[in-house]
Enzyme design. Structure first.
Site, PDB file in Angstrom:
ATOM      1  CG  ASP A  25      -1.661   1.231   1.489  1.00 16.40           C
ATOM      2  OD1 ASP A  25      -1.827   1.998   0.519  1.00 16.40           O
ATOM      3  OD2 ASP A  25      -2.090   1.450   2.636  1.00 16.40           O
ATOM      4  CG  ASP A  29      -5.920   3.256   0.418  1.00 16.15           C
ATOM      5  OD1 ASP A  29      -5.038   2.387   0.562  1.00 16.15           O
ATOM      6  OD2 ASP A  29      -6.582   3.377  -0.636  1.00 16.15           O
ATOM      7  CG  ASP A  33      -1.362   1.559  -3.770  1.00 15.15           C
ATOM      8  OD1 ASP A  33      -0.167   1.255  -3.979  1.00 15.15           O
ATOM      9  OD2 ASP A  33      -1.723   2.278  -2.812  1.00 15.15           O
ATOM     10  CG  ASP A 102      -7.314 -12.706 -12.848  1.00 12.37           C
ATOM     11  OD1 ASP A 102      -8.123 -13.375 -13.510  1.00 12.37           O
ATOM     12  OD2 ASP A 102      -6.892 -13.037 -11.727  1.00 12.37           O
ATOM     13  CG  ASP A 203     -12.144 -15.506 -12.807  1.00 15.69           C
ATOM     14  OD1 ASP A 203     -11.444 -15.808 -11.840  1.00 15.69           O
ATOM     15  OD2 ASP A 203     -13.383 -15.357 -12.741  1.00 15.69           O
ATOM     16  CD  GLU A 261     -10.593 -20.115 -11.441  1.00 12.22           C
ATOM     17  OE1 GLU A 261     -10.544 -20.264 -10.216  1.00 12.22           O
ATOM     18  OE2 GLU A 261     -11.391 -19.329 -11.994  1.00 12.22           O
ATOM     19  CG  HIS A 335      -6.908 -15.056  -5.779  1.00 17.12           C
ATOM     20  ND1 HIS A 335      -6.420 -15.733  -6.881  1.00 17.12           N
ATOM     21  CD2 HIS A 335      -8.202 -14.795  -6.053  1.00 17.12           C
ATOM     22  CE1 HIS A 335      -7.391 -15.877  -7.759  1.00 17.12           C
ATOM     23  NE2 HIS A 335      -8.488 -15.317  -7.282  1.00 17.12           N
ATOM     24  CG  ASP A 336      -9.726 -18.248  -5.605  1.00 17.81           C
ATOM     25  OD1 ASP A 336     -10.073 -17.148  -5.119  1.00 17.81           O
ATOM     26  OD2 ASP A 336      -9.823 -18.522  -6.810  1.00 17.81           O
TER      27      ASP A 336
END
Ligand code: GLC
Length: 570
Positions: A25, A29, A33, A102, A203, A261, A335-336
């Protein structure tokens, strides 16, 4: 280099996945990013990866953290600007790395202008999504379950019809049967490729082709919803849609790295999807190895211990299945998924580092393109969230709410979440031992794992024995050794419940990979491993192996001496 080798450069590449929200970051915030990523490119360069796969940064209401896109041509302000993305592309290219975006094209956000327009039954966009009238009782037209709990059909008051969303209610499925949808997607992907993007991760791409006729799906015991797998995945026009996409975007001409995927893919389907002669995709993500530590396929939250012989065989089946035809992707994490060292390794203080290294050894020594998920190269573990308020993920929160409704205990639900929640992977990256792990100067959107005081990039880079440096060496080995990229695979000792052993062979060159995947010593069996003298250790977790056994989580890659030439008859 031959033309095919040049086109398929990604066969010897290693991909690193960044989940931008949790990586770095730059503006305090609490959300990662693009400028934060740009600041960390030297770190990735030192690790030695070739490609960065960036999870979605497009404009999005962030209901599913960006996997719900409302504008494919804009960057969400939370992540930065298009200029920042251009800077990322440039920074990667200047360091000899590439960028893979992605592409979430099975569905959009319900806030995408296409869907907003499609809500009007008279709109030309109506057919871009799936609409059905209610069932006779006014309920959903079919009994289909959404991947994120509840019905996959939601009523739209405006027309009184239901729309399909295989994921969240704010993620309506696009109708790829409509040529306008397909052309819009081709145009969009060309636009990104023209901008300098080198690859695409597609995806849920197995879901873009659905069956011609819809019907209720079979209802598993204890569930009020049906799983309509045969009706929503791998429909009759999947190959056609992908070949068209390949041609219209120019995957081959542009030398793009592409990966689909494809949950539930069979070997036969994957051979078709990844056969270069058919010009569909470069490779696909398979899931067999991740279905083994649960009580049944599809029962993601019912945790079970994995049996090593099943895990090894799952990999071996895919090695054999795609050999000489298609191409495998190799991954433990994304990430899953929960963190591999907690899932299949041993994340105790004693064994975390070695088990992370050994799991990396076996993965990276298979044939295929390895993927490293942010923090995996540090041996990051699952999180320590103990109450529902710590979780952020839509799937996890829906599962919890649904479970309470079904009368499951809070304790059991939290146990499943601790083992399986996607938030295990989404906790902030550990850069250093400062209070927010160097991820942010503000309050992170999701809690930092307290173990970052020990497990972090700064400490790992300073320690030559760290998981980080081990990954670096594995990546260097793949770049240097054609046998790792192209060699034939053979599984040894398939039934052994501690040892994972296999060979890779290219002409006269032969490697033996041997790993103890357990937290106790493993005696080497008298038979089943190639014998002989003259081996060289190429990489190992514990220095030179001891005679006769492997220590807990010890692994090594050995180059076997070539067989002696046959005696000449005089
Ligand atoms: C894929 C993504 C996942 C997302 C889902 C819906 O499975 O990997 O994160 O929630 O698609 O887009």
């Amino acid at each position: 280099m031959t033309a095919a080798a040049e086109r398929e450069w990604w066969r010897s590449a290693v991909v690193y996945q960044i989940y931008p929200r949790s990586f770095a970051d730059s503006d305090g915030d609490g959300i990662g990013d693009l400028p934060g990523i740009v600041d960390r490119l030297d770190y990735l360069h030192r690790l030695g990866v070739d490609v960065v796969w960036l999870s979605p940064v497009y404009a999005s209401p962030q209901d599913d953290n960006g996997y719900d896109i409302s504008d494919y041509y804009a960057i969400d302000p939370v992540f930065g600007t298009l200029d920042d993305l251009d800077r990322l592309i440039d920074g990667l290219h200047r360091r000899g790395m590439k960028l893979m975006l992605d592409m979430v094209v099975n569905h959009t956000s319900d806030e995408h202008p296409w869907f907003v327009e499609a809500r009007d039954p008279a709109s030309p966009k109506r057919d871009w999504y799936w609409w059905r009238p209610p069932a006779a009782d006014g309920g959903p037209p079919y009994n289909w379950a959404s991947v994120f709990s509840g019905s996959a059909w939601t009523l739209d008051e405006r027309s009184g019809e239901y729309y399909l969303h295989l994921y969240g209610a704010k993620q309506p499925d696009l109708n790829w049967e409509n040529p306008g949808v397909r052309q819009a997607m081709h145009r969009m992907m060309r636009w990104w490729a023209d901008r300098g993007v080198d690859g695409l991760r597609l995806d849920a791409i197995n879901l873009i082709a659905k069956a011609d006729e819809f019907a209720d799906g079979p209802t598993p015991p204890g569930s009020s919803y049906g799983i309509p797998w045969d009706l929503v995945a791998y429909g009759p026009r999947l190959d056609q849609f992908l070949a068209e996409l390949h041609r219209e975007v120019g995957f081959t001409e542009r030398k793009l790295i592409t990966v689909g995927e494809t949950a539930g893919v069979t070997i036969e389907q994957a051979r078709r999807l990844t056969d270069p002669a058919r010009r569909e995709l470069g490779m696909v993500f398979t899931f067999d190895h991740l279905d083994l530590d649960q009580k049944a396929v599809g029962a993601k939250w019912d945790l079970a211990e994995v049996e090593l012989p099943l895990l090894k065989r799952a990999f071996a089946r895919w090695q054999d299945g795609l050999a000489g035809v298609g191409w495998n992707s190799l991954y433990w994490n994304n990430h899953d998924q929960p963190r591999v060292v907690s899932r299949f390794g041993d994340d105790s203080a004693e064994h975390r580092v070695v088990s992370a290294k050994t799991l990396a050894t076996v993965l990276h020594l298979h044939q295929g393109t390895p993927y490293v998920y942010q923090g995996e190269e540090l041996g990051m573990t699952n999180t320590a969230y103990t109450e529902i308020g710590h979780y952020r993920d839509l799937e996890s929160l829906n599962f919890y709410r649904d479970g309470l409704d079904r009368g499951l205990s809070e304790e059991a639900l939290l146990r499943s979440l601790a083992g399986r929640s996607r938030d295990n992977a989404r906790a902030p990256m550990h850069w250093d031992d400062s209070p927010q792990a160097g991820f942010s100067d503000g309050t992170p959107w999701i809690g930092v794992n307290p173990n970052h005081v020990i497990i972090n990039a700064l400490a790992a880079e300073a320690d030559p024995d760290s998981v980080f440096h081990y990954y670096r060496k594995l990546i260097m080995l793949r770049h240097a050794e054609p046998v790792i990229v192209h060699g034939r695979f053979e599984l040894l000792l398939p039934d052994h419940d501690q040892l994972w052993a296999f060979t890779r062979t290219l002409d006269q060159d032969r490697l033996l990979v041997i790993a103890n995947c357990s937290s106790v010593p493993a005696p080497l069996p008298a038979e089943g491993l190639p014998g002989g003298t003259g081996t060289t250790t190429m990489i190992s977790t514990h220095g030179e192996p001891e005679a006769g056994q492997l220590r807990p989580w010890e692994s090594a890659v050995l180059r076997l001496a070539p067989p002696a030439p046959p005696h000449q008859l005089s």
